[in-house]
Write a protein that holds these residues in place. Structure first.
Motif, PDB file in Angstrom:
ATOM      1  N   THR A 195      -1.539  13.053  -0.802  1.00  0.00           N
ATOM      2  CA  THR A 195      -2.463  13.398   0.283  1.00  0.00           C
ATOM      3  C   THR A 195      -3.409  12.373   0.222  1.00  0.00           C
ATOM      4  N   VAL A 196      -4.270  12.106   1.210  1.00  0.00           N
ATOM      5  CA  VAL A 196      -5.440  11.217   1.381  1.00  0.00           C
ATOM      6  C   VAL A 196      -6.426  11.989   0.643  1.00  0.00           C
ATOM      7  N   GLN A 197      -6.834  13.204   0.797  1.00  0.00           N
ATOM      8  CA  GLN A 197      -7.894  13.780   0.039  1.00  0.00           C
ATOM      9  C   GLN A 197      -7.714  13.872  -1.404  1.00  0.00           C
TER      10      GLN A 197
ATOM     11  N   THR B  98      -4.975  14.291   6.813  1.00  0.00           N
ATOM     12  CA  THR B  98      -5.427  13.830   5.411  1.00  0.00           C
ATOM     13  C   THR B  98      -5.342  14.682   4.279  1.00  0.00           C
ATOM     14  N   ASN B  99      -4.885  15.847   4.601  1.00  0.00           N
ATOM     15  CA  ASN B  99      -4.700  16.920   3.584  1.00  0.00           C
ATOM     16  C   ASN B  99      -3.374  17.511   3.476  1.00  0.00           C
TER      17      ASN B  99
ATOM     18  N   VAL C 123      -6.840   5.061  -0.946  1.00  0.00           N
ATOM     19  CA  VAL C 123      -6.537   5.809   0.014  1.00  0.00           C
ATOM     20  C   VAL C 123      -5.665   5.050   1.020  1.00  0.00           C
TER      21      VAL C 123
ATOM     22  N   THR D  58     -12.620   8.744   3.689  1.00  0.00           N
ATOM     23  CA  THR D  58     -11.500   9.421   4.473  1.00  0.00           C
ATOM     24  C   THR D  58     -10.961   8.492   5.688  1.00  0.00           C
TER      25      THR D  58
ATOM     26  N   SER E 173      -8.690   5.709   5.694  1.00  0.00           N
ATOM     27  CA  SER E 173      -7.202   6.013   5.791  1.00  0.00           C
ATOM     28  C   SER E 173      -6.341   6.029   7.024  1.00  0.00           C
TER      29      SER E 173
END
Length: 273
Positions: A214-216, A201-202, A105, A45, A48
């Motif tokens: 989304t990154v997540q 990130t979400n 990511v 995470t 990112s």
């Protein structure tokens, strides 16, 4: 320019991965498999920050001061990923992120209004400060507790730096900046109405990749964040109240108004319309 002073301030607080992390204190009996997996997810995470930096540079192409600050933010955020990966390399090498997992990511974010993005990431730093403090408390192994403490302090300093750019934006753009900051402040502080953790990130950032935008959604286990927060580090209502309180206190100072609740901030937002 803000960059020269921010460089001096953040440079004076910078920690050294080789000298300031007590690697020799590692206790294998105090690291569980469950905990080790969460370290991997956080390492990915944090990676990112790379596409986020690319976004900031693209969307702030006329702001050399802020773009220069990105050199500091990017370096320190990538170091967060690196120190977590170094921990895994030393003590759980089978869980090191692969290059493909890191590449996943990195994707192009859609253009967005720079003022709103600035506020979004300020709120993200406030939230990460609290998340990582809880992570340091939850972990039992002393080296990773120390690492999360270092990372949490960095995130708090980054939030302070973003706040300086927000103050500058109000000086330059007045109510345009106030409207953008109040709008995103209401969104990011209104956690009780959200079905997922409110962090950059979400959030959906690239329409062409929906729903994997989304990154997540791109980490090996897209559901890990909620489980980490709710079940593992137990980020409860009191913890969330500290996040909301931090956002409201800083906006109170920024706007010269006192906001004790999100509703009060929302009324102020409407008054600017």
């Amino acid at each position: 320019m803000l960059y020269p002073e921010l460089f001096r301030t953040l440079e004076s607080a910078r920690w050294n991965m080789a000298e300031d992390i007590p690697w020799s204190d590692f206790d294998p009996a105090l690291l569980t498999d469950e905990q080790a997996v969460t370290i991997k997810m956080n390492a990915i995470t944090e990676w990112s920050a790379l596409p986020a930096t690319e976004m900031f540079l693209r969307d702030n192409s006329t702001d050399s001061d802020f773009a220069a600050f990105m050199s500091i933010w990017f370096y320190e955020e990538q170091k967060h990923s690196l120190v977590l990966m170094e921990y895994l390399r030393r003590f759980r090498p089978e869980l090191q992120p692969t290059e493909a997992e890191l590449d996943a990511v990195r994707f192009e974010f859609d253009p967005a209004p720079p003022l709103e993005t600035l506020m979004l990431h300020f709120c993200g730093e406030v939230r990460l400060t609290q998340w990582y403090r809880r992570a340091a408390e939850w972990h039992t192994e002393p080296v990773i507790k120390n690492i999360y403490d270092h990372i949490s302090r960095d995130e708090a300093r980054h939030g302070g730096a973003y706040l300086k750019y927000m103050k500058r934006a109000i000086e330059r753009s007045g109510d345009e900046a106030r409207r953008a900051f109040a709008k995103l402040g209401v969104l990011m502080a209104n956690s009780s109405r959200s079905a997922r953790p409110l962090h950059p990130t979400n959030l959906h950032v690239a329409q062409q990749f929906f729903p994997r935008d989304t990154v997540q959604s791109r980490v090996p286990d897209p559901d890990w964040l909620e489980h980490w927060l709710d079940t593992q580090i137990d980020f409860d209502r009191d913890c969330e109240a500290r996040v909301v309180g931090g956002i409201l206190r800083n906006l109170s100072s920024l706007f010269g108004q006192k906001f004790d609740t999100v509703s009060e901030l929302n009324r102020y937002r409407k008054s600017l319309a």
